[in-house]
Write a protein that holds these residues in place. Structure first.
Motif, short mmCIF file in Angstrom:
data_model
loop_
_atom_site.label_atom_id
_atom_site.label_comp_id
_atom_site.label_asym_id
_atom_site.label_seq_id
_atom_site.Cartn_x
_atom_site.Cartn_y
_atom_site.Cartn_z
N LEU A 140 0.82 -1.21 0.00
CA LEU A 140 0.00 0.00 0.00
C LEU A 140 0.86 1.26 0.00
O LEU A 140 0.55 2.24 -0.68
CB LEU A 140 -0.94 0.01 1.21
CG LEU A 140 -2.17 -0.90 1.10
CD1 LEU A 140 -2.90 -0.96 2.43
CD2 LEU A 140 -3.12 -0.41 0.01
N CYS A 141 1.93 1.24 0.77
CA CYS A 141 2.83 2.41 0.80
C CYS A 141 3.41 2.68 -0.59
O CYS A 141 3.53 3.84 -1.02
CB CYS A 141 3.96 2.17 1.80
SG CYS A 141 3.47 2.36 3.52
N ILE A 142 3.76 1.61 -1.32
CA ILE A 142 4.31 1.78 -2.66
C ILE A 142 3.26 2.37 -3.59
O ILE A 142 3.52 3.31 -4.35
CB ILE A 142 4.81 0.42 -3.22
CG1 ILE A 142 6.01 -0.06 -2.41
CG2 ILE A 142 5.19 0.56 -4.69
CD1 ILE A 142 6.44 -1.47 -2.76
N ILE A 143 2.03 1.84 -3.50
CA ILE A 143 0.95 2.35 -4.35
C ILE A 143 0.66 3.81 -4.03
O ILE A 143 0.57 4.66 -4.93
CB ILE A 143 -0.32 1.51 -4.16
CG1 ILE A 143 -0.10 0.09 -4.68
CG2 ILE A 143 -1.51 2.15 -4.87
CD1 ILE A 143 -1.25 -0.86 -4.39
N PHE A 144 0.55 4.13 -2.74
CA PHE A 144 0.22 5.49 -2.34
C PHE A 144 1.32 6.48 -2.73
O PHE A 144 1.05 7.67 -2.92
CB PHE A 144 -0.03 5.56 -0.84
CG PHE A 144 -1.29 4.87 -0.39
CD1 PHE A 144 -2.40 4.81 -1.21
CD2 PHE A 144 -1.36 4.26 0.85
CE1 PHE A 144 -3.57 4.18 -0.81
CE2 PHE A 144 -2.52 3.63 1.26
CZ PHE A 144 -3.63 3.58 0.43
#
Length: 427
Positions: free
Chosen positions: A35-39
């Motif tokens: 999720l951190c990568i996507i965000f």
């Protein structure tokens, strides 16, 4: 994950940011690092939207301090710098600045669709939903994401709706001398049971649990939506009450056909104060800004007035239109811009603090149209008029009278007493 060029980030990321079940499922299936990568591919405001989609996304974004990191980068602040105010305050200030610039100078695209069989003349907008109504005695609730009609509400006995408002669970409508409640689950109730039990209502505002009705006899009547009873009658004017607005701290502000504004408290049955315009013509539009404590009023002559209710003094008066002003609104937390519409069909953006007309906007011709199961949506440009352009030189076909408007973040919805509804998007 293969990095995506910044210009194409949004094209490759299909993240739903309106609290849908799909978004919640996605948030629950992906781990913290993914999720951190996507965000990290989103910009600051898309990330802020994602933070309120679901609990898991909120935890990931705030635990990782992604919003703070993005804000510091955007403002070119050193990572060791401490913020003097809460981050959400800074984000709101940035959002309001973007909204102001978009309304004043941004490009404009207008999406228009047929919403009613007979002229729609009222609209209310909340949380991505739009409620419209008019001459066909039907109110419709629309999604502003896809222009789909979500729900429809018919009036009893073919009675026309004078005014209406809504919240998450119900629609409240004024039917002249009665009030009708439509529950979102389909139930409907009307009270009082007989017509003529109170003077004809001309306008209404709703703040749960109370509906406040401005009446032809100069009174304002307060109705409790749960007991379905009139809790108090406030004598506000000697002439008809033509427009209303309410504050969060229980103040009722009403405008009259005699051109003045009266202020009262819901806890009292007496007028508290009176604000007077200088030309004493019929007052048609009124709104209150809780952030700045300013009251704005528009009259049939095209004049506008602004008062600070903390001092009860007038701050400015300005002739913003040569004709009748019907509607004026601002984004709730915006203390800089005001959007005004009236009989000449020009959408105007004003400076709240000075009354200066910042921009005048009309349609500029059709771009394209698309058809789906909901009908045809026509996409049209908006054009900003130069200061030296006279209104009479602009064809009336592209500026039908604006009977009502509602303001959202970088967007405005207008009705024109025609079959069509318009959504003006600013960028």
């Amino acid at each position: 994950m293969d990095p995506t060029p910044s210009g194409n980030k949004k094209r490759h990321l299909h993240i739903h940011t309106h609290g849908s079940s799909r978004a919640r499922t996605t948030g629950g299936c992906l781990d913290h690092n993914v999720l951190c990568i996507i965000f990290s591919f989103l910009d600051l405001f898309d990330l802020a939207h994602c933070s309120v989609v679901c609990k898991s996304w909120h935890v990931v974004i705030n635990k990782s301090k992604l919003l703070q990191v993005f804000y510091m980068k955007q403002q070119k602040l050193d990572g060791s710098t401490s913020l003097e105010k809460p981050l959400n305050v800074y984000l709101e200030e940035l959002a309001m600045e973007r909204h102001k610039l978009a309304l004043a100078k941004g490009s404009v695209v207008v999406n228009q669709w047929r919403g009613h069989s007979i002229g729609a003349n009222q609209c209310r907008m909340k949380r991505g939903l739009l409620l419209t109504g008019g001459g066909d005695k039907v109110m419709r609730l629309w999604s502003l994401g896809n222009y789909k009609c979500l729900e429809e509400y018919s009036t009893p006995d073919s009675t026309s709706v004078v005014d209406f408002d809504f919240d998450e669970s119900k629609i409240v409508g004024l039917l002249g001398t009665r009030i009708c409640i439509w529950r979102r689950d389909g139930a409907r109730s009307v009270f009082p049971p007989r017509e003529g039990t109170f003077s004809k209502g001309l306008c209404m505002r709703y703040l749960d649990p109370e509906a406040v009705v401005g009446c032809e006899d100069g009174t304002v009547r307060v109705f409790d939506m749960y007991s379905k009873k009139c809790s108090r009658i406030i004598r506000m004017h000697t002439g008809p009450v033509t427009c209303l607005c309410m504050s969060d701290d229980q103040l009722v502000l009403s405008g009259s056909s005699l051109g003045n504004v009266s202020i009262s408290s819901l806890s009292s049955d007496q007028q508290v104060s009176k604000l007077r315009t200088r030309d004493s013509t019929d007052l048609r539009a009124l709104c209150f800004n809780p952030r700045s404590h300013l009251v704005f009023a528009g009259v049939t002559s095209g004049n506008m007035s602004c008062w600070d209710i903390r001092t009860m003094r007038i701050l400015w008066e300005n002739r913003v239109s040569p004709n009748v002003l019907y509607s004026l609104q601002h984004l709730r937390n915006d203390s800089s811009t005001l959007v005004v519409g009236g009989i000449d069909g020009i959408l105007r953006v004003l400076n709240q603090n000075t009354g200066e007309v910042v921009s005048r906007i009309v349609l500029a011709g059709s771009i394209s149209s698309s058809r789906d199961k909901n009908g045809i949506v026509v996409r049209t440009r908006g054009a900003r008029l130069a200061e030296d352009v006279h209104i009479d030189s602009v064809p009336k076909i592209i500026r039908p009278p604006i009977t009502c408007l509602a303001v959202g973040m970088k967007k405005v919805v207008t009705t024109h007493n025609t079959k069509f509804i318009r959504l003006w998007k600013f960028s």
